[in-house]
Write a protein that holds these residues in place. Structure first.
Motif, PDB file in Angstrom:
ATOM      1  N   VAL A 100     -18.225  22.086 -39.497  1.00  0.00           N
ATOM      2  CA  VAL A 100     -18.697  20.703 -39.414  1.00  0.00           C
ATOM      3  C   VAL A 100     -20.201  20.733 -39.215  1.00  0.00           C
ATOM      4  CG1 VAL A 100     -18.528  18.508 -38.174  1.00  0.00           C
ATOM      5  CG2 VAL A 100     -16.514  19.973 -38.374  1.00  0.00           C
ATOM      6  N   GLY A 101     -20.919  19.845 -39.896  1.00  0.00           N
ATOM      7  CA  GLY A 101     -22.357  19.815 -39.711  1.00  0.00           C
ATOM      8  C   GLY A 101     -23.034  18.824 -40.634  1.00  0.00           C
ATOM      9  N   GLU A 102     -24.358  18.728 -40.499  1.00  0.00           N
ATOM     10  CA  GLU A 102     -25.147  17.903 -41.404  1.00  0.00           C
ATOM     11  C   GLU A 102     -25.393  18.693 -42.685  1.00  0.00           C
ATOM     12  OE1 GLU A 102     -27.843  14.831 -38.848  1.00  0.00           O
ATOM     13  OE2 GLU A 102     -28.702  16.779 -39.318  1.00  0.00           O
ATOM     14  N   VAL A 103     -25.261  18.017 -43.822  1.00  0.00           N
ATOM     15  CA  VAL A 103     -25.427  18.660 -45.112  1.00  0.00           C
ATOM     16  C   VAL A 103     -26.815  18.364 -45.655  1.00  0.00           C
ATOM     17  CG1 VAL A 103     -24.483  18.951 -47.431  1.00  0.00           C
ATOM     18  CG2 VAL A 103     -22.956  18.372 -45.534  1.00  0.00           C
TER      19      VAL A 103
ATOM     20  N   GLY B 212     -33.387  21.104 -35.771  1.00  0.00           N
ATOM     21  CA  GLY B 212     -32.784  19.925 -35.179  1.00  0.00           C
ATOM     22  C   GLY B 212     -33.681  18.741 -34.942  1.00  0.00           C
ATOM     23  N   TYR B 213     -33.116  17.803 -34.205  1.00  0.00           N
ATOM     24  CA  TYR B 213     -33.791  16.581 -33.800  1.00  0.00           C
ATOM     25  C   TYR B 213     -33.965  16.658 -32.295  1.00  0.00           C
ATOM     26  CZ  TYR B 213     -31.679  15.556 -38.262  1.00  0.00           C
ATOM     27  OH  TYR B 213     -31.270  15.643 -39.569  1.00  0.00           O
TER      28      TYR B 213
ATOM     29  N   THR C 137     -22.331  18.513 -31.533  1.00  0.00           N
ATOM     30  CA  THR C 137     -23.446  18.513 -30.581  1.00  0.00           C
ATOM     31  C   THR C 137     -24.723  18.912 -31.301  1.00  0.00           C
ATOM     32  OG1 THR C 137     -22.964  20.799 -29.950  1.00  0.00           O
ATOM     33  CG2 THR C 137     -21.976  19.051 -28.607  1.00  0.00           C
ATOM     34  N   ASP C 138     -25.842  18.349 -30.860  1.00  0.00           N
ATOM     35  CA  ASP C 138     -27.123  18.671 -31.467  1.00  0.00           C
ATOM     36  C   ASP C 138     -27.515  20.121 -31.160  1.00  0.00           C
ATOM     37  OD1 ASP C 138     -27.437  16.129 -32.507  1.00  0.00           O
ATOM     38  OD2 ASP C 138     -28.498  15.386 -30.733  1.00  0.00           O
ATOM     39  N   VAL C 139     -28.183  20.724 -32.116  1.00  0.00           N
ATOM     40  CA  VAL C 139     -28.722  22.060 -31.899  1.00  0.00           C
ATOM     41  C   VAL C 139     -29.916  21.951 -30.958  1.00  0.00           C
ATOM     42  CG1 VAL C 139     -29.823  24.034 -32.999  1.00  0.00           C
ATOM     43  CG2 VAL C 139     -27.945  22.863 -34.157  1.00  0.00           C
ATOM     44  N   THR C 140     -29.969  22.810 -29.975  1.00  0.00           N
ATOM     45  CA  THR C 140     -31.069  22.790 -29.010  1.00  0.00           C
ATOM     46  C   THR C 140     -31.949  24.029 -29.176  1.00  0.00           C
ATOM     47  OG1 THR C 140     -29.818  23.984 -27.310  1.00  0.00           O
ATOM     48  CG2 THR C 140     -29.598  21.581 -27.368  1.00  0.00           C
ATOM     49  N   LEU C 141     -33.160  23.926 -28.666  1.00  0.00           N
ATOM     50  CA  LEU C 141     -34.068  25.066 -28.738  1.00  0.00           C
ATOM     51  C   LEU C 141     -33.537  26.246 -27.932  1.00  0.00           C
ATOM     52  CD1 LEU C 141     -37.622  23.447 -28.498  1.00  0.00           C
ATOM     53  CD2 LEU C 141     -36.180  23.820 -30.497  1.00  0.00           C
ATOM     54  N   ALA C 142     -32.796  25.958 -26.876  1.00  0.00           N
ATOM     55  CA  ALA C 142     -32.247  27.036 -26.062  1.00  0.00           C
ATOM     56  C   ALA C 142     -31.302  27.932 -26.862  1.00  0.00           C
ATOM     57  CB  ALA C 142     -31.507  26.458 -24.858  1.00  0.00           C
ATOM     58  N   GLN C 143     -30.688  27.386 -27.909  1.00  0.00           N
ATOM     59  CA  GLN C 143     -29.752  28.161 -28.717  1.00  0.00           C
ATOM     60  C   GLN C 143     -30.458  29.154 -29.630  1.00  0.00           C
ATOM     61  OE1 GLN C 143     -27.695  24.369 -30.027  1.00  0.00           O
ATOM     62  NE2 GLN C 143     -25.912  25.692 -29.881  1.00  0.00           N
TER      63      GLN C 143
END
Length: 360
Positions: A27-30, A223-224, A150-156
């Motif tokens: 699942v994700g943004e295309v 991300g955003y 969930t949004d991707v974070t910089l920590a990831q």
């Protein structure tokens, strides 16, 4: 027998093709990417983390993957969509096929669909969420799946500790704030005679200054970002120390927000290596970039100068700060002069030479 998979969009459209790589659901943004080559670098770029990536070039996989060409340690996208997949690379450098690496990273792929039609849909309607699932699977609740995203974070994507990439006969010590930095940026800076010290995105002013940097790079990333995720405070603090700062990709957003700008929530699709950009001197170059967010020009402070614009949609591609050695571009600096160097890096290193800190 090759399994069929279906890509189902939130607008109700679906595309059915054949599976390669991992068999899992995604699942994700295309987004679509217009690059003709460089799929390995794109798929391993931390800026693309969590995206379902569609390549507009019709055949992907022809030259496999090489150990030397990774931008990070693994594939970062959520899934890969192509028109035709070639599983028999013709390249003396390749060490793995694309399908093998997708399987190792548990990333699903889909081929055999009309990627031109899909791209036209995204171009007219914008970035959309979708789920890639086994075609034989029962009906699924899209709203429930998307609500769990969930949004991707910089920590990831950021490093968890400080690490070094040194070069012989160095001229500069640079600190790179890692918001998802790529290996190629580090290698390029090494080639310019820079030692690069990579630090986590949430490093403090004290931690950075203790490394005695001549300049600071704010790297690209995904991300955003939420306000809490952007290293705006450290940028503001470093700017008062007269340390030259260069933002790349996500780094432009971070610099803009640090000086009071707001982000434009219009989700652009600027993924690829053939985007035309013009600077304030009228120079036009074709650049590589990976972003879907821009800066709201109406929110820019008077001390922010727009230095680059995208020729396709007039969005902001570069800024600088009046009276400070701070600049940022939303694309990857390209080698365009006779020595194979980028004027973006040249100007940044010249700012270091001219800064008070360098002379002290």
């Amino acid at each position: 027998m090759v399994k069929q998979k279906t890509l189902i969009f939130e607008n109700g459209r679906s595309f059915t093709g054949y599976s390669f790589g991992s068999e899992r659901e995604a699942v994700g943004e295309v987004v679509f990417c217009t690059s003709m080559v460089g799929y390995q670098e794109i798929l391993t770029n931390p800026a693309n983390k969590g995206k379902i990536m569609v390549f507009t070039y019709p055949i992907i996989g022809s030259y496999g993957l090489s150990d030397e060409d990774y931008e990070s340690s693994s594939i970062t996208v959520s899934a890969l969509i192509v028109r035709e997949y070639n599983d028999f690379p013709s390249n003396f450098r390749y060490t793995k096929t694309l399908a093998e690496q997708l399987q190792e990273n548990n990333v699903p792929g889909l081929y055999g669909i009309d990627t031109r039609e899909l791209t036209q849909m995204l171009r007219s309607e914008g970035i959309m969420r979708a789920v890639l699932k086994d075609s034989s699977q029962d009906e699924i609740n899209l709203d429930e799946l998307f609500s769990d995203m969930t949004d991707v974070t910089l920590a990831q994507v950021s490093s968890k500790k400080v690490w070094y990439s040194r070069t012989s006969n160095y001229r500069y010590n640079l600190v790179a704030i890692d918001c998802g930095i790529t290996n190629s940026i580090i290698k390029t800076l090494n080639a310019y005679g820079c030692n690069v010290i990579v630090v986590p995105y949430n490093s403090s002013k004290h931690e950075i200054l203790s490394l005695r940097p001549d300049g600071v790079i704010i790297s690209d990333g995904p991300g955003y970002p939420s306000d809490a995720d952007i290293p705006t405070e450290i940028i503001s603090e470093l700017s008062r120390e007269n340390i030259p700062i260069l933002g790349i990709g996500f780094g432009l957003l971070a610099v803009a927000v640090a000086f009071g700008a707001k982000l434009d929530d219009t989700k652009l699709i600027h993924f690829g290596s053939n985007h035309p950009v013009v600077d304030i001197d009228g120079r036009i170059e074709i650049v590589t970039q990976n972003h879907s967010l821009t800066t709201d020009i109406s929110s820019l402070a008077d001390d922010i100068v727009v230095t680059h614009r995208n020729l396709m949609d007039n969005s902001i591609e570069g800024i600088s700060v009046k009276g400070k050695h701070i600049s940022a571009v939303s694309f990857y600096p390209a080698s365009i002069d006779e020595k194979g160097r980028s004027y973006i890096y040249n100007d940044f290193l010249a700012a270091i030479d001219n800064s008070v800190r360098k002379d002290s």
